[in-house]
Design an enzyme around this catalytic site. Sequence first.
Site, PDB file in Angstrom:
ATOM      1  N   GLU A 157      49.435  -1.491 -35.513  1.00  0.00           N
ATOM      2  CA  GLU A 157      49.046  -2.551 -35.961  1.00  0.00           C
ATOM      3  C   GLU A 157      49.317  -1.492 -37.958  1.00  0.00           C
ATOM      4  O   GLU A 157      47.968  -1.096 -37.786  1.00  0.00           O
ATOM      5  CB  GLU A 157      48.436  -3.885 -35.720  1.00  0.00           C
ATOM      6  CG  GLU A 157      48.182  -4.596 -36.940  1.00  0.00           C
ATOM      7  CD  GLU A 157      46.386  -5.189 -36.933  1.00  0.00           C
ATOM      8  OE1 GLU A 157      45.409  -4.215 -37.016  1.00  0.00           O
ATOM      9  OE2 GLU A 157      46.576  -6.211 -37.109  1.00  0.00           O
ATOM     10  N   ASP A 202      38.369 -17.124 -20.390  1.00  0.00           N
ATOM     11  CA  ASP A 202      37.930 -15.778 -19.346  1.00  0.00           C
ATOM     12  C   ASP A 202      39.324 -15.787 -18.777  1.00  0.00           C
ATOM     13  O   ASP A 202      39.905 -15.812 -18.846  1.00  0.00           O
ATOM     14  CB  ASP A 202      36.787 -16.233 -18.943  1.00  0.00           C
ATOM     15  CG  ASP A 202      37.124 -17.982 -18.254  1.00  0.00           C
ATOM     16  OD1 ASP A 202      36.545 -18.683 -18.278  1.00  0.00           O
ATOM     17  OD2 ASP A 202      38.126 -17.699 -17.078  1.00  0.00           O
ATOM     18  N   HIS A 253      47.099 -13.806 -33.694  1.00  0.00           N
ATOM     19  CA  HIS A 253      45.073 -14.284 -33.859  1.00  0.00           C
ATOM     20  C   HIS A 253      45.075 -14.229 -35.336  1.00  0.00           C
ATOM     21  O   HIS A 253      44.462 -14.468 -35.821  1.00  0.00           O
ATOM     22  CB  HIS A 253      44.714 -13.716 -33.263  1.00  0.00           C
ATOM     23  CG  HIS A 253      44.382 -11.720 -33.814  1.00  0.00           C
ATOM     24  ND1 HIS A 253      45.142 -11.294 -33.180  1.00  0.00           N
ATOM     25  CD2 HIS A 253      43.697 -11.702 -33.817  1.00  0.00           C
ATOM     26  CE1 HIS A 253      45.293 -10.095 -33.247  1.00  0.00           C
ATOM     27  NE2 HIS A 253      43.820 -10.242 -34.507  1.00  0.00           N
ATOM     28  N   ASP A 254      45.985 -13.568 -36.281  1.00  0.00           N
ATOM     29  CA  ASP A 254      45.063 -13.388 -37.774  1.00  0.00           C
ATOM     30  C   ASP A 254      46.148 -14.123 -39.134  1.00  0.00           C
ATOM     31  O   ASP A 254      45.289 -13.893 -39.515  1.00  0.00           O
ATOM     32  CB  ASP A 254      45.576 -11.887 -38.117  1.00  0.00           C
ATOM     33  CG  ASP A 254      44.514 -10.783 -37.211  1.00  0.00           C
ATOM     34  OD1 ASP A 254      44.887  -9.994 -37.386  1.00  0.00           O
ATOM     35  OD2 ASP A 254      43.744 -11.880 -37.100  1.00  0.00           O
ATOM     36  N   ASP A 309      45.239  -1.479 -32.899  1.00  0.00           N
ATOM     37  CA  ASP A 309      44.137  -2.048 -33.712  1.00  0.00           C
ATOM     38  C   ASP A 309      44.381  -1.371 -35.195  1.00  0.00           C
ATOM     39  O   ASP A 309      43.726   0.253 -34.706  1.00  0.00           O
ATOM     40  CB  ASP A 309      43.204  -2.611 -33.572  1.00  0.00           C
ATOM     41  CG  ASP A 309      42.373  -3.301 -34.562  1.00  0.00           C
ATOM     42  OD1 ASP A 309      42.990  -4.543 -34.547  1.00  0.00           O
ATOM     43  OD2 ASP A 309      41.792  -2.879 -35.221  1.00  0.00           O
ATOM     44  N   ASP A 326      32.037 -22.704 -19.966  1.00  0.00           N
ATOM     45  CA  ASP A 326      31.259 -22.463 -20.668  1.00  0.00           C
ATOM     46  C   ASP A 326      31.853 -23.092 -22.524  1.00  0.00           C
ATOM     47  O   ASP A 326      31.057 -22.299 -23.194  1.00  0.00           O
ATOM     48  CB  ASP A 326      30.133 -21.158 -20.489  1.00  0.00           C
ATOM     49  CG  ASP A 326      31.654 -19.789 -20.954  1.00  0.00           C
ATOM     50  OD1 ASP A 326      31.425 -18.420 -20.664  1.00  0.00           O
ATOM     51  OD2 ASP A 326      32.929 -20.719 -21.241  1.00  0.00           O
ATOM     52  N   ASP A 359      39.956 -21.721 -20.290  1.00  0.00           N
ATOM     53  CA  ASP A 359      38.178 -21.393 -19.758  1.00  0.00           C
ATOM     54  C   ASP A 359      38.262 -21.627 -18.415  1.00  0.00           C
ATOM     55  O   ASP A 359      38.882 -22.904 -17.687  1.00  0.00           O
ATOM     56  CB  ASP A 359      36.617 -22.847 -20.309  1.00  0.00           C
ATOM     57  CG  ASP A 359      35.919 -22.357 -19.774  1.00  0.00           C
ATOM     58  OD1 ASP A 359      34.663 -23.690 -20.303  1.00  0.00           O
ATOM     59  OD2 ASP A 359      35.259 -21.701 -19.488  1.00  0.00           O
ATOM     60  N   ASP A 417      44.629  -4.427 -26.286  1.00  0.00           N
ATOM     61  CA  ASP A 417      44.233  -3.879 -27.255  1.00  0.00           C
ATOM     62  C   ASP A 417      43.419  -3.220 -27.842  1.00  0.00           C
ATOM     63  O   ASP A 417      42.206  -2.973 -27.611  1.00  0.00           O
ATOM     64  CB  ASP A 417      43.770  -5.501 -27.803  1.00  0.00           C
ATOM     65  CG  ASP A 417      43.876  -5.205 -29.488  1.00  0.00           C
ATOM     66  OD1 ASP A 417      44.765  -6.632 -29.748  1.00  0.00           O
ATOM     67  OD2 ASP A 417      44.388  -4.554 -30.247  1.00  0.00           O
ATOM     68  N   ASN A 456      35.369 -21.233 -16.401  1.00  0.00           N
ATOM     69  CA  ASN A 456      33.499 -21.900 -15.958  1.00  0.00           C
ATOM     70  C   ASN A 456      32.609 -22.972 -16.605  1.00  0.00           C
ATOM     71  O   ASN A 456      31.503 -23.015 -16.060  1.00  0.00           O
ATOM     72  CB  ASN A 456      32.875 -20.025 -15.174  1.00  0.00           C
ATOM     73  CG  ASN A 456      32.593 -19.871 -17.813  1.00  0.00           C
ATOM     74  OD1 ASN A 456      33.258 -19.623 -17.960  1.00  0.00           O
ATOM     75  ND2 ASN A 456      32.322 -18.676 -16.921  1.00  0.00           N
TER      76      ASN A 456
END
Length: 567
Positions: A262, A35, A337-338, A205, A31, A27, A104, A29
């Site tokens: 994928e 990003d 990420h899965d 994907d 939040d 990150d 992606d 900024n």
Amino acid sequence: MTTPNAPHIPWWKDAIVYQIYPRSFQDSNGDGIGDLRGIIRRLDYLKRLGVDVLWLSPIFASPNDDNGYDISDYRAIMSEFGTMADFDELLREVHARGLKLMLDLVVNHTSDEHPWFVESRADPRSDKRDYYIWRKGRNGQPPTRWQSYFSGSVWEKDERSGEYYLHLFSRKQPDLNWENPRVRREVHDMMRFWLDKGVDGWRMDTINMLSKHPDFPEGRPLPGTNLTDGQPHFLNGPRIHEFLQEMHREVLSHYDVMTVGETPGVSPAESALYCGFERGELNMVFHFEHVFLGDDAAERGKWSNPPLTLPAIKRVLASWQTGLHGRGWNSLYWDNHDQPRAVSRFGHDREYRVESAKLLCTVLLFMQGTPYIYQGQELGMTNVSFESIDHYKDIETLNAYKMLRDEHGWDDARILASVHARGRDNARTPMHWSGGANAGFTEGTPWIALNPNYPDINAEAAEADPNSVWHHYRDTIALRKSLPVVRDGTFTLLDAEHPTVFSYVRQDAHTRVLVVGHFCDRPGVYRIPSEFVDGEVLSNNYPTQELAQELQLRPYQALVIRARRKS
Ligand code: TEU
Ligand code: CA
């Protein structure tokens, strides 16, 4: 300078890919959400690691029902991730470092907030109606009883028209209708928009789901539910190769890009139809045979978490090495990420975390294919065990929690044990940059809680420790690049049934290399081929090694031994 008449070797055969899940990477900024400017800040770290290509999980406008895999505008940057100017700067900075950028491509479905779907749902007479898959039900029932990957039915009823729309994933991810040539043209135009900016490749994907069986036949009943498995009717469907060859002809063949599809549910033979050198489709695919071993036969799929055995993993990986050698090209991965964290799933994430994370690196990177390293894998980041479902964010997990509790009577403890082992949020807790506040990921409140072990497992400490997993990745990447036999050589699995040792030989006309991985938390003895007894140890995740025919192995030891050339 290439030697004359040498076969052209595409750059992606020598590349190491690093997958970034932008939401959880850095990150900038405050939040609490990663990003693009945060990624820019970490490019030098990635350059030092020695990777070549950065694959960003989706960065496009999205309501984030599935964290960006539900796109509402393919030509805009997700506002939480930054602006198009930030993207342009990121691409410039990536290229300035000699790195490449892969995006992606999520075109099996859009978000239900995409203007195309808003119009398609609002007016059955709209020319966007046929951008999606609308069907009448039968006797008040959906067209089929197929199960969604995110639990429940794949059909959502639109009360106004009385028709159902298809969504293989969440109801906010309506499937695009690839039978419609206008949809295919829209996708091709969008791909050109990003490629003309200089993007170097696409991860695609769920790309083998684009072509559904036109009759939507019923699937195989799933135990304990009134739903069925529709995969035989939407995976590798009747027109999938036509669609991909058209995409290659219309778009990909006009650029020097890398593509990886994928493709859940493909065998090595089927994958050669997608990534065969002369097929004019994709460069490589991700299969799931090793990470989903046994799940198909388990009553509740991956949530049943059937035990893994090393011989089963070896059989799968060896079948892909030999099945594609000379025909197509492998992707190599343990993590994404899965998936849960590799060191927790396939290694030993307690006292042998460092040794087993290094072992997984060695065993993966010496196979033939393009390796994919997922953010944090180079640190040996582990699964997380949040004590309540309230800490979890992933729609797949949250939907499964309700399904397992309400339809199958599982109690919280049983569900959480499965989520701890196989949930996707294991890979989505923020990246560990330092032992400081929020692991240096954010100065704000992170969108998802951190894994509490970041004071011990973080990039700053790892780079400072020459014996860290990070240094093993960096050294192994450099070693791999110095050995053409790893890219070009044959693969021969040794001792397929050995319960704890994964050993294989890579060979070409000049070199024979033995890789030995000891997947066990106790010492062992392993008999190696005699030609390696006087070999040269090229890599070892322990400080020393005596070579002998009966090799003494330490817990989770990994060795690479090169045979001496016979004069
Ligand atoms: O995943 C496709 C896919 O096969 C997943 O359903 C996977 O099997 C499951 O997540 C494992 O538990 C892709 C993306 O990688 C995933 O993040 C998205 O959620 C999904 O497609 C829909 O876009
Ligand atoms: Ca941010």
